[in-house]
Design an enzyme around this catalytic site. Structure first.
Site, PDB file in Angstrom:
ATOM      1  N   HIS A   1       3.531   9.630   8.873  1.00 12.46           N
ATOM      2  CA  HIS A   1       4.811   9.355   8.211  1.00 12.46           C
ATOM      3  C   HIS A   1       5.996   9.940   8.983  1.00 12.46           C
ATOM      4  CE1 HIS A   1       3.396   7.981   3.966  1.00 12.46           C
ATOM      5  NE2 HIS A   1       2.612   7.537   4.920  1.00 12.46           N
TER       6      HIS A   1
ATOM      7  N   GLU B   1       0.819  -1.210   0.000  1.00 11.72           N
ATOM      8  CA  GLU B   1       0.000   0.000   0.000  1.00 11.72           C
ATOM      9  C   GLU B   1       0.847   1.252   0.000  1.00 11.72           C
ATOM     10  OE1 GLU B   1      -2.361   3.406   1.347  1.00 11.72           O
ATOM     11  OE2 GLU B   1      -0.556   2.554   2.267  1.00 11.72           O
TER      12      GLU B   1
END
Length: 342
Positions: free
Chosen positions: A319, A219
């Site tokens: 992230h 992904e």
């Protein structure tokens, strides 16, 4: 019924398994052992995704639930003459947050070495630009915890271009219910789906339709669930909810995404999820994520003829050094319980 301690314990164990995108077989094996022990029928696709099949009341329909086990990471781009490692990104890590992180360097023959990700100007006492130098990928290196002083020394360890570099998630669960760790995107959602499977088994829940749970492996590079079984007509991706700017989501909410970079999600399906959240009095937010993609958008881009939607627990600092709260995990779990029953 949501089991907080069990879910957080599973999440902590899963976070400890290195699984940068492209190197997910250990995590998938861990998940497969878990679902096989529960008694569900499962299979691994040639690509490496894990499919778990659950029988429902209406066997003529199959809906999908997806979450991705792959994480951000790094790879050895080349070996520098001073024995440090030049890097390339796996996915899109926020590289300034990586300076100073401990990491594992995994060779093709299975050896694991440790090291530290550092700026090329790592000392304030030596480098005039130590505090101002960019922390982009080209200005970071890995310094190995081995006595190496040359490229040849590193090669003699068996390290080569293309070796995986996995950095420390630094998992902490606070007494106040916060979960601080890298890779909550998307291992928090994976843990929620495993908890859902455990509830289905323990409480003998029969979903309203057949269900296929998809644990995807690519992904973070855009094609995790680009292929899904043809019998799936509706896919709900479970992935992190974003926080910040003009977004409504918090670390305590389940996010319902109306639109991301791929375009709007299915109107009827998204509206149905909003109705479930309202009826159950869940803490939820509806948001638009312009710099985001999911397994559902990958499936649509891959040509799947499906309805698709996206939900997930609110996660801050995506992230980078991420954080969520157990309330967001619970709200997401409860929304999924409603989804599979209706």
């Amino acid at each position: 019924m949501f089991k907080k301690e069990e879910t957080l314990s599973f999440l902590t164990e899963l976070l400890s398994i290195n699984s940068p995108t492209g190197y997910t077989h250990h995590a998938i094996h861990f998940l497969k052992e878990t679902v096989d022990e529960l008694g569900f029928k499962s299979e691994t696709t040639p690509k490496g995704n894990l499919l778990v099949h659950v029988e429902g009341k209406d066997a003529s329909q199959t809906r999908g639930l997806s979450a991705h086990v792959d994480t951000l990471g790094l790879m050895v781009r080349s070996i520098n003459s001073n024995g440090t490692l030049a890097l390339t990104k796996l996915g899109g890590p926020l590289t300034p947050t990586l300076d100073g992180e401990y990491s594992d360097i995994i060779t093709r023959d299975g050896k694991v070495y440790t090291g530290t990700i550092l700026s090329k100007s790592p000392s304030i006492h030596v480098f005039k630009d130590a505090s101002t130098k960019g922390r982009d990928i080209d200005n970071l290196v890995v310094k190995l915890d081995e006595r190496v002083e040359s490229k040849e020394d590193v090669q003699n360890l068996g390290i080569q271009h293309g070796d995986i570099i996995a950095y420390d998630p630094k998992v902490v669960v606070t007494e106040s219910g916060f979960v601080k760790s890298r890779f909550l995107d998307d291992k928090a959602s994976v843990s929620i789906l495993i908890s859902l499977l455990k509830q289905i088994k323990a409480e003998e829940v029969t979903p309203s339709t057949n269900m296929t749970f998809i644990f995807s492996t690519y992904e973070e590079v855009g094609h995790g669930a680009s292929w899904i079984p043809e019998n799936i007509t509706e896919l709900l991706a479970v992935d992190m909810g974003c926080i910040g700017e003009d977004l409504a989501c918090t670390e305590y909410d389940v996010s319902i995404c109306a639109k991301d970079s791929s375009g709007p999600y299915d109107y009827e399906m998204t509206s149905r999820l909003i109705t479930f959240a309202k009826n159950e009095k869940l803490n939820f937010a509806v948001d638009i994520y312009p710099m985001y993609g999911s397994d559902a958008s990958a499936a649509l881009s891959g040509g799947a003829n499906i309805k698709a939607a996206l939900i997930g627990p609110g996660v801050s600092s995506s992230h980078g050094m991420e954080r969520t709260h157990v309330d967001a995990i619970e709200n997401t779990f409860n929304l999924l319980c409603e989804y599979i029953k209706n």
